[in-house]
Each structure stands twice: as structure tokens, then as C-alpha cells.
Design an enzyme around this catalytic site. Structure first.
Site, mmCIF file in Angstrom:
data_model
loop_
_atom_site.group_PDB
_atom_site.id
_atom_site.type_symbol
_atom_site.label_atom_id
_atom_site.label_comp_id
_atom_site.label_asym_id
_atom_site.label_seq_id
_atom_site.Cartn_x
_atom_site.Cartn_y
_atom_site.Cartn_z
ATOM 1 C CE LYS A 106 33.653 -49.023 -24.976
ATOM 2 N NZ LYS A 106 34.042 -49.448 -26.349
ATOM 3 C CD GLU A 166 31.824 -56.329 -17.079
ATOM 4 O OE1 GLU A 166 31.739 -56.775 -18.236
ATOM 5 O OE2 GLU A 166 30.843 -55.996 -16.402
ATOM 6 C CG LEU A 200 28.309 -48.641 -22.092
ATOM 7 C CD1 LEU A 200 29.576 -49.368 -21.651
ATOM 8 C CD2 LEU A 200 27.284 -48.636 -20.975
ATOM 9 C CE1 TYR A 211 31.100 -42.012 -33.167
ATOM 10 C CE2 TYR A 211 31.032 -41.681 -35.537
ATOM 11 C CZ TYR A 211 30.396 -41.973 -34.359
ATOM 12 O OH TYR A 211 29.050 -42.225 -34.347
ATOM 13 C CB CYS A 241 73.213 -46.063 -49.512
ATOM 14 S SG CYS A 241 73.203 -45.757 -47.727
ATOM 15 C CB CYS A 292 76.955 -47.562 -44.833
ATOM 16 S SG CYS A 292 75.598 -46.381 -44.723
ATOM 17 N NE ARG A 352 25.595 -51.377 -30.115
ATOM 18 C CZ ARG A 352 26.536 -50.629 -29.545
ATOM 19 N NH1 ARG A 352 26.646 -50.623 -28.228
ATOM 20 N NH2 ARG A 352 27.382 -49.936 -30.274
#
Length: 691
Positions: free
Chosen positions: A123, A121, A88, A41, A413, A447, A144
């Protein structure tokens, strides 16, 4: 310089990007069903931003670059924010961070000797909300939304216990508090387990879980979800603040939860240091973070700097390398583990995730493969978190072409052709009673694939700790027939080791006498490992490093553990019937008892656990180790502390009693000093050990 006029090709590309970003915004913000990673994005958004910057005549008011987030979802009342909740801008490397700082300094006309004071800080990776308080009482809460208009989720926010319904002390007449609703990692894992057991949809990550939980029309559903609110900003307020640090301290005093990880940084170099420290702690934090928020601390400077479009000039998000990416599945095969479990693995078009190139990802088991419906040729989202094996999170089904091929799980297997059996586990390998997916398991104890995996575990650092004996040599030892059980390692001499091959590029060389002797010496040293490591090295199902220590304390003689019955084992802490059965089944097999006899015959003498001291400097204390110690490995230092009754933790908190700081100690020492936790260097540590 005048901007270049746009060509029809550029115009078409701009419109394509807008439509694609709008679609992803709708899926993410409205439907809570994203189909691409954050990194993908971000790439689309940055391409559009760059094209519009180069061709401003193409910029329109309805472009995704001119808005924040997505439209409010139907079903909630709309709330108009008195002050917009700005988004931001992002920076992704040190150069871009330096450009951000330099741009602010130019605008503020600051000289070289005048660094900007910033607050830094973590985020949070959650859902941004705004809480409104009048006379100290919570009256409204909203998301928001698009930055200007959000959704009224007051009733849902009231169910979150970290949201104060009434503020502590004397509060402003009106206060708008902004922050993030998150879901802790442990709570996310527990929620998804419950969703699976109920046959309901599981969430892709904690952020989606937090967003989906908060935006429930029924507050009772939100109340049942483990959400946490962290405050980090003030919008409109009747109380004035001179700087951001003052706001954060005031919010904490009013009763809001804050990360405790914010710091003041003077200039860009301290910003870089803080970013690196949070990146190092990223996987120790209880919540998801995807970067660091950098803000100018001084409120007057913020006012002078202002904003551009929908972002403030005075703040930026310095993002971490992405830990989720999209790529394509080239093929799927099955690997056989040391206990015989068949694990499907997706081979991918290589992609960089979290700073590491990833070409393979686990699909866990057949049930998980079917649930996610992963097919060869699928476009998938891949996640890598810390040192864990990358995993396929989900398929992007919207881009399927119809040519993708389902994978048929093998009936035998793939390593030895033996029969495989399917079993449903009622406990996981830590002994906890949980519902687990069915596992296919190879029935052949000879095995070769199992032997390789068991041998890798046997020689690993937390088991027999044979230095230099890595995957390449393990492959040779099994394939050339040098090792058929663990004891064979101890029958090889320096000459045998010297004749093994080393591949460098396209050339193959013999290891040679010097390295051969070093390997032989390492094998000899491993004969005297602590008993807990020996028990861990055996590869007993359900016995990890921590539980091996429990066994070592209860059974200081190996033959006593070999003879222990199921009822006796169930009396041990953390052991249920299933785990006790696994341990008993291991020792009931003659070939396993024979391996132990062979190890003891070749001179392996595991050392009994030292008695735990009930007094002394470390008794009952929680200790954190950081940096490099000259006289101890990390494991040795941990063992010394535990032998003296202490407990070693990986992170510093208010509950920490002591930090031992070696060379190059970083953020943990600094955090300890800020919390008032005692810190000693290596010399002080050695002195305490002797006390």
C-alpha cells in the site's frame, strides 16, 4: 436486533467527531498541512463509524464516513471520474483480516475447501491519481479528490517520467489507469536538504512532499521534484479483463511502472504471510508503504460482491502498526555523545509507535530544536522508522495553551561542567560536502559521559564484539572506576567480572562465577578481531564501519595509520579535507596514541585484512544473505564473501546474482525464485567458499 435509540450525549459526540474529521480532512487534502498522525486520524474515524453503525438514525449524507478524501483545491479545473475512485476500508490485525475473508466467503457461499484467490500489493503512501489514455495517448490526469470529482493535474503529471505519454504496443481505445504518485525516500531526503539550504519550508514526510509537488499551479515546480508513478488498477476500459493479475501484467506490458512486489494469495493464511513479508521488508523498500492492499482477484466475483457506501466489499487495506504518533513532551535534557557532541532529547509521555513503546526522541541539535520550536509541554508528532532513534517530527502548535516552556541550551557540559564550543561543519561524518547545523561539543576528553559512549561503541558487535557486555555493565565499569581507557577492560579477570552487579526487577545480584568467566572469555577472544573492526572501535570521528575497512586495506599496520599525514589521507576514496583533518587530529592527541599503545601492550592483536581474491565463485557477484546459517554469523558470512571479491546486498533485485538461504529463509528466497536468481542453501554456500 433493532439498533438502540441515540441519547443526546451520543448525538453530540457524533457531531463533534464529524467536525473534527472534516477539519483534519481540510488540512490534509486541501492545505497539505496535517496536524495529527495517521493513527490518531484512524482512531477518530473508527469511533465515528462504530457510533453510526450502532445508531443508524444518526447517519447523514454529509458525514465524513459517506465520502472519500477532501474537496478539490481551488486553482485546478474539476474532473468528474466516470467510475468513482473508491476508498478502502482498513483492518488492523489478523482477527479483522479473518473476519473480512469470512464475510466474503459467506456472501459467495463458499465451503471450507474453497479458498478465495486474492492479489496482494504494497500500500503506497503517496497521492492517488487517475490517468486517461485514448488510442494509447495520455490525454488527461487527475487527483482522486473526493472520489467523485478530482483536480485536473494533466500538465503536472506529464512532467513525471514514469508516466508514459504513449503506451507500448497495441493499446485499448480508452483506458483509465489508476495508481499512486510517490517520492522515493532518498529523493525526499535530498529535496528537504535543498529546501533547508534555500530557507524554504521542509516537508514532514515523502507523502506530503509528493502531494505538495504534484499540486503545484506551476508545472515547472513539479518538474523539478523527483516524483514517481506506480500503476495498480484499471478503471473504465474498452479492453475486458478476467482478473486483477491479468490487469497488472497488462499494465506492465503497456509501459507502466509497478512495484514488482505484488503476489497471488490463496486464502487468508497466505494473506497473513504476505503481510508479514512486506512488513519485514518495509525499511528496505525505496518508497514508503503503510500496509498491504488485499483484493479479490476474480473480476466476476468482484461484480457479485459489489460495494458498500464508498468502499468496495472485495478489497481492504491491512495496515501496518503506525510509525508516527502524537504525544506530549514532559521534559527536555541534553545527552553527551562519544565525540562530545551535545544532543537535546525530548522525554515523552510513553506512546506505542511502530509496535514499540517510545518514551524519548532525539531533537538532533540546538538549531533543529529552535527551528521546530519544541517546548516542554508541547504536543508533538513522533516518528520511528526501523531501528533508527525516534525523532520529533513537528509541534502541533494549534493546541498550545501558553503554558509551554522554551528550553535553554546549556552553556557548559551537563555531564562534567566543562566548557562547550560551537562549530559549523562543512562535511558530514561520511566525508560528503554538505551544509550541516552547528554542533555544541564538550571540550573535556576525560568527560565520563563521553567515556561511557565511547566504551559502548568499543565493545559493540561491529567493533570489538564483546558478547554480554551491555549498557548496564558499561555504566558500572565507568562509575566504579574500573575502566578509564579501553585497555582497562583487558586487565580485568574473571573474578572482577563476577563481582559486578546485575539488576533484576527491584533486586540487585552479583553476576557470579559462571557469567563472569563467560565475559572474561569474550574479552579474550576480542583481542584478535579483524583490523577493520579495531579501527572502527577506536571511535575516530568520521570513521564508520565501511570506511574502517578502507583504512584496514590501506594501512595493514596500525603504526602506519598513526603516522599518516593529512595529504596522504586525502588520497583515499571518499575522503575530503574535513574527514582527513578529523583522522589526523585524533592521532595528534597524545591520550589517543596512549590508548592504542595500552591496547597493544595488553595483547590486542588485530588481524590484517585477507587479500581479496580476483577469481572464484563470488568474484564480482552481488549476494544476498537470508535466514540463519549454522556455521556462520551474518557478519562472518559477509566477510567471507567480500574476501572473495563479492558484494553483499540487503535486498533482492534483478541485479542480484545469488541468494544464500539459511534456516527460516522467508520472502527474500521467494522473491529470488520469482526473479530467476540462483539460490543455494548453507551446504552449497560452504562448497562455493571452498571452490
Amino acid at each position: 436486533m433493532a439498533a438502540k435509540s441515540s441519547s443526546p450525549e451520543v448525538s453530540r459526540r457524533v457531531e463533534e467527531l464529524r467536525e473534527e474529521i472534516r477539519d483534519h480532512d481540510h488540512r490534509y487534502y486541501v492545505l497539505d498541512q496535517p496536524i495529527i498522525s495517521d493513527a490518531a486520524y484512524d482512531k477518530l474515524s473508527r469511533e465515528l463509524q462504530e457510533l453510526e453503525a450502532a445508531h443508524p438514525e444518526l447517519r447523514t449524507p454529509d458525514s465524513p464516513t459517506q465520502r472519500v478524501g477532501g474537496a478539490p483545491a481551488p486553482g485546478f479545473a474539476k474532473v468528474v471520474h466516470r467510475r468513482p475512485m473508491l476508498s478502502l476500508a482498513n483492518v488492523f490485525d489478523e482477527g479483522e483480516l479473518e473476519d473480512f475473508d469470512a464475510g466474503l466467503r459467506r456472501r459467495l457461499d463458499l465451503g471450507e475447501g474453497q479458498p478465495i484467490r486474492y492479489t496482494c500489493e504494497p500500500k503506497f503512501d503517496g497521492l492517488a491519481v487517475e490517468l486517461i489514455y485514448e488510442e494509447g495517448r495520455f490525454v488527461q490526469g487527475s487527483t482522486r479528490g473526493d472520489g467523485e470529482v478530482g483536480e485536473d493535474v494533466t500538465g503536472n503529471l506529464r512532467t513525471i517520467r514514469s508516466v508514459p505519454l504513449r503506451l507500448h504496443g497495441t493499446a485499448p481505445a480508452r483506458l483509465e489507469v489508476r495508481g499512486e504518485v510517490v517520492m522515493f525516500k532518498r529523493d525526499f531526503a535530498a529535496l528537504n536538504r535543498r529546501q533547508e539550504e534555500a530557507g524554504e519550508k521542509v516537508f514532514a514526510n515523502p507523502r506530503n512532499a509528493a502531494a505538495g509537488s504534484l499540486r503545484q499551479l506551476d508545472p515547472k515546480i513539479t518538474a523539478s521534484r523527483p516524483l514517481t508513478f506506480f500503476a495498480y488498477e484499471v478503471g473504465e476500459s474498452t479492453e475486458a479483463f478476467a482478473c486483477h493479475e491479468e490487469k497488472l501484467r497488462r499494465l506492465a506490458a503497456l509501459g507502466f511502472k509497478e512495484s514488482g512486489a505484488w503476489r497471488i494469495a490463496s486464502g487468508v493464511e497466505e494473506l497473513k504471510s504476505y503481510w508479514k513479508s512486506i512488513l519485514e521488508q518495509r525499511h528496505e523498500l525505496p518508497y514508503e508503504v503503510d500496509g498491504v492492499v488485499v483484493k479479490v482477484d476474480d473480476e466476476d466475483l468482484r461484480a457479485r460482491l459489489g460495494q458498500v457506501s464508498k468502499s468496495p466489499r472485495w478489497a481492504v487495506a491491512y495496515k501496518f502498526p503506525p510509525e508516527e504518533e502524537t504525544t506530549r513532551v514532559e521534559k527536555i535534557d541534553v545527552q553527551v555523545g562519544r565525540t562530545g557532541v551535545l544532543t537535546p532529547v525530548a522525554h515523552l509521555v510513553p506512546v506505542r509507535v511502530g509496535g514499540v513503546m517510545v518514551a524519548r526522541a532525539t531533537l538532533h541539535n540546538e538549531d533543529e530544536l529552535r527551528r521546530k520550536d519544541v517546548r516542554v509541554g508541547d504536543r508533538v508528532v513522533v516518528r520511528r522508522a526501523g531501528d533508527v532513534i525516534p525523532e520529533v517530527v513537528k509541534v502541533v502548535v494549534e493546541v498550545r495553551t501558553g503554558r509551554e516552556e522554551p528550553f535553554e541550551f546549556p552553556k557548559t557540559c551537563p555531564a562534567c561542567g566543562a566548557e562547550v564550543t560551537r562549530e559549523v561543519l562543512e562535511e558530514d561524518e561520511s566525508g560528503k560536502s554538505v551544509k550541516l547545523a552547528a554542533a555544541w561539543r564538550c571540550t573535556n576528553s576525560a568527560c565520563p559521559a563521553q567515556l561511557k559512549e565511547r566504551l559502548r561503541h568499543f565493545v559493540s558487535r561491529r567493533a570489538m564484539d564483546i558478547e554480554g557486555l551491555g549498557n548496564e555493565l558499561v555504566e558500572q565499569l565507568v562509575e566504579k572506576g574500573h575502566v578509564r581507557d579501553f585497555a582497562d577492560i583487558y586487565r580485568l579477570g574473571a573474578e572482577d567480572w563476577s563481582n559486578l552487579d546485575r539488576v533484576v526487577g527491584e533486586e540487585t545480584y552479583k553476576i557470579g562465577p559462571k557469567v563472569g568467566q563467560k565475559l572474561a572469555d569474550g574479552v579474550e577472544r576480542s583481542k584478535h578481531v579483524p583490523l577493520r573492526r579495531f579501527y572502527n572501535a577506536l571511535g575516530i570521528r568520521g570513521v564508520n564501519e565501511a570506511f574502517a575497512a578502507v583504512l584496514a586495506k590501506r594501512y595493514p599496520a596500525v603504526d602506519a595509520l598513526v603516522r599518516a599525514d593529512k595529504a596522504e589521507l586525502e588520497l583515499l576514496p571518499g575522503v575530503g579535507p574535513t574527514r582527513a583533518s578529523w583522522i589526523r587530529q585524533f592521532f595528534d592527541r597524545e591520550e589517543n596514541r596512549e590508548v592504542i599503545r595500552h591496547l597493544l601492550e595488553v595483547g590486542v592483536e588485530p588481524q590484517p585484512e585477507a587479500a581479496v581474491q580476483t577469481g572464484g565463485a563470488f568474484a564480482g557477484k552481488t549476494v544476498v544473505l537470508t535466514g540463519t546459517l549454522a556455521a556462520f554469523s551474518r557478519d562472518q558470512a559477509k566477510a567471507e564473501i567480500e574476501r572473495r571479491g563479492g558484494k553483499v546486498s540487503g535486498s533482492v533485485s534483478k541485479k542480484t546474482d545469488l541468494v544464500v538461504a539459511g534456516a527460516d529463509a522467508g520472502s527474500k528466497r521467494k522473491k529470488a525464485q520469482e526473479l530467476g536468481v540462483a539460490v543455494v542453501d548453507e551446504a552449497g554456500f560452504v562448497e562455493m567458499l571452498g571452490g
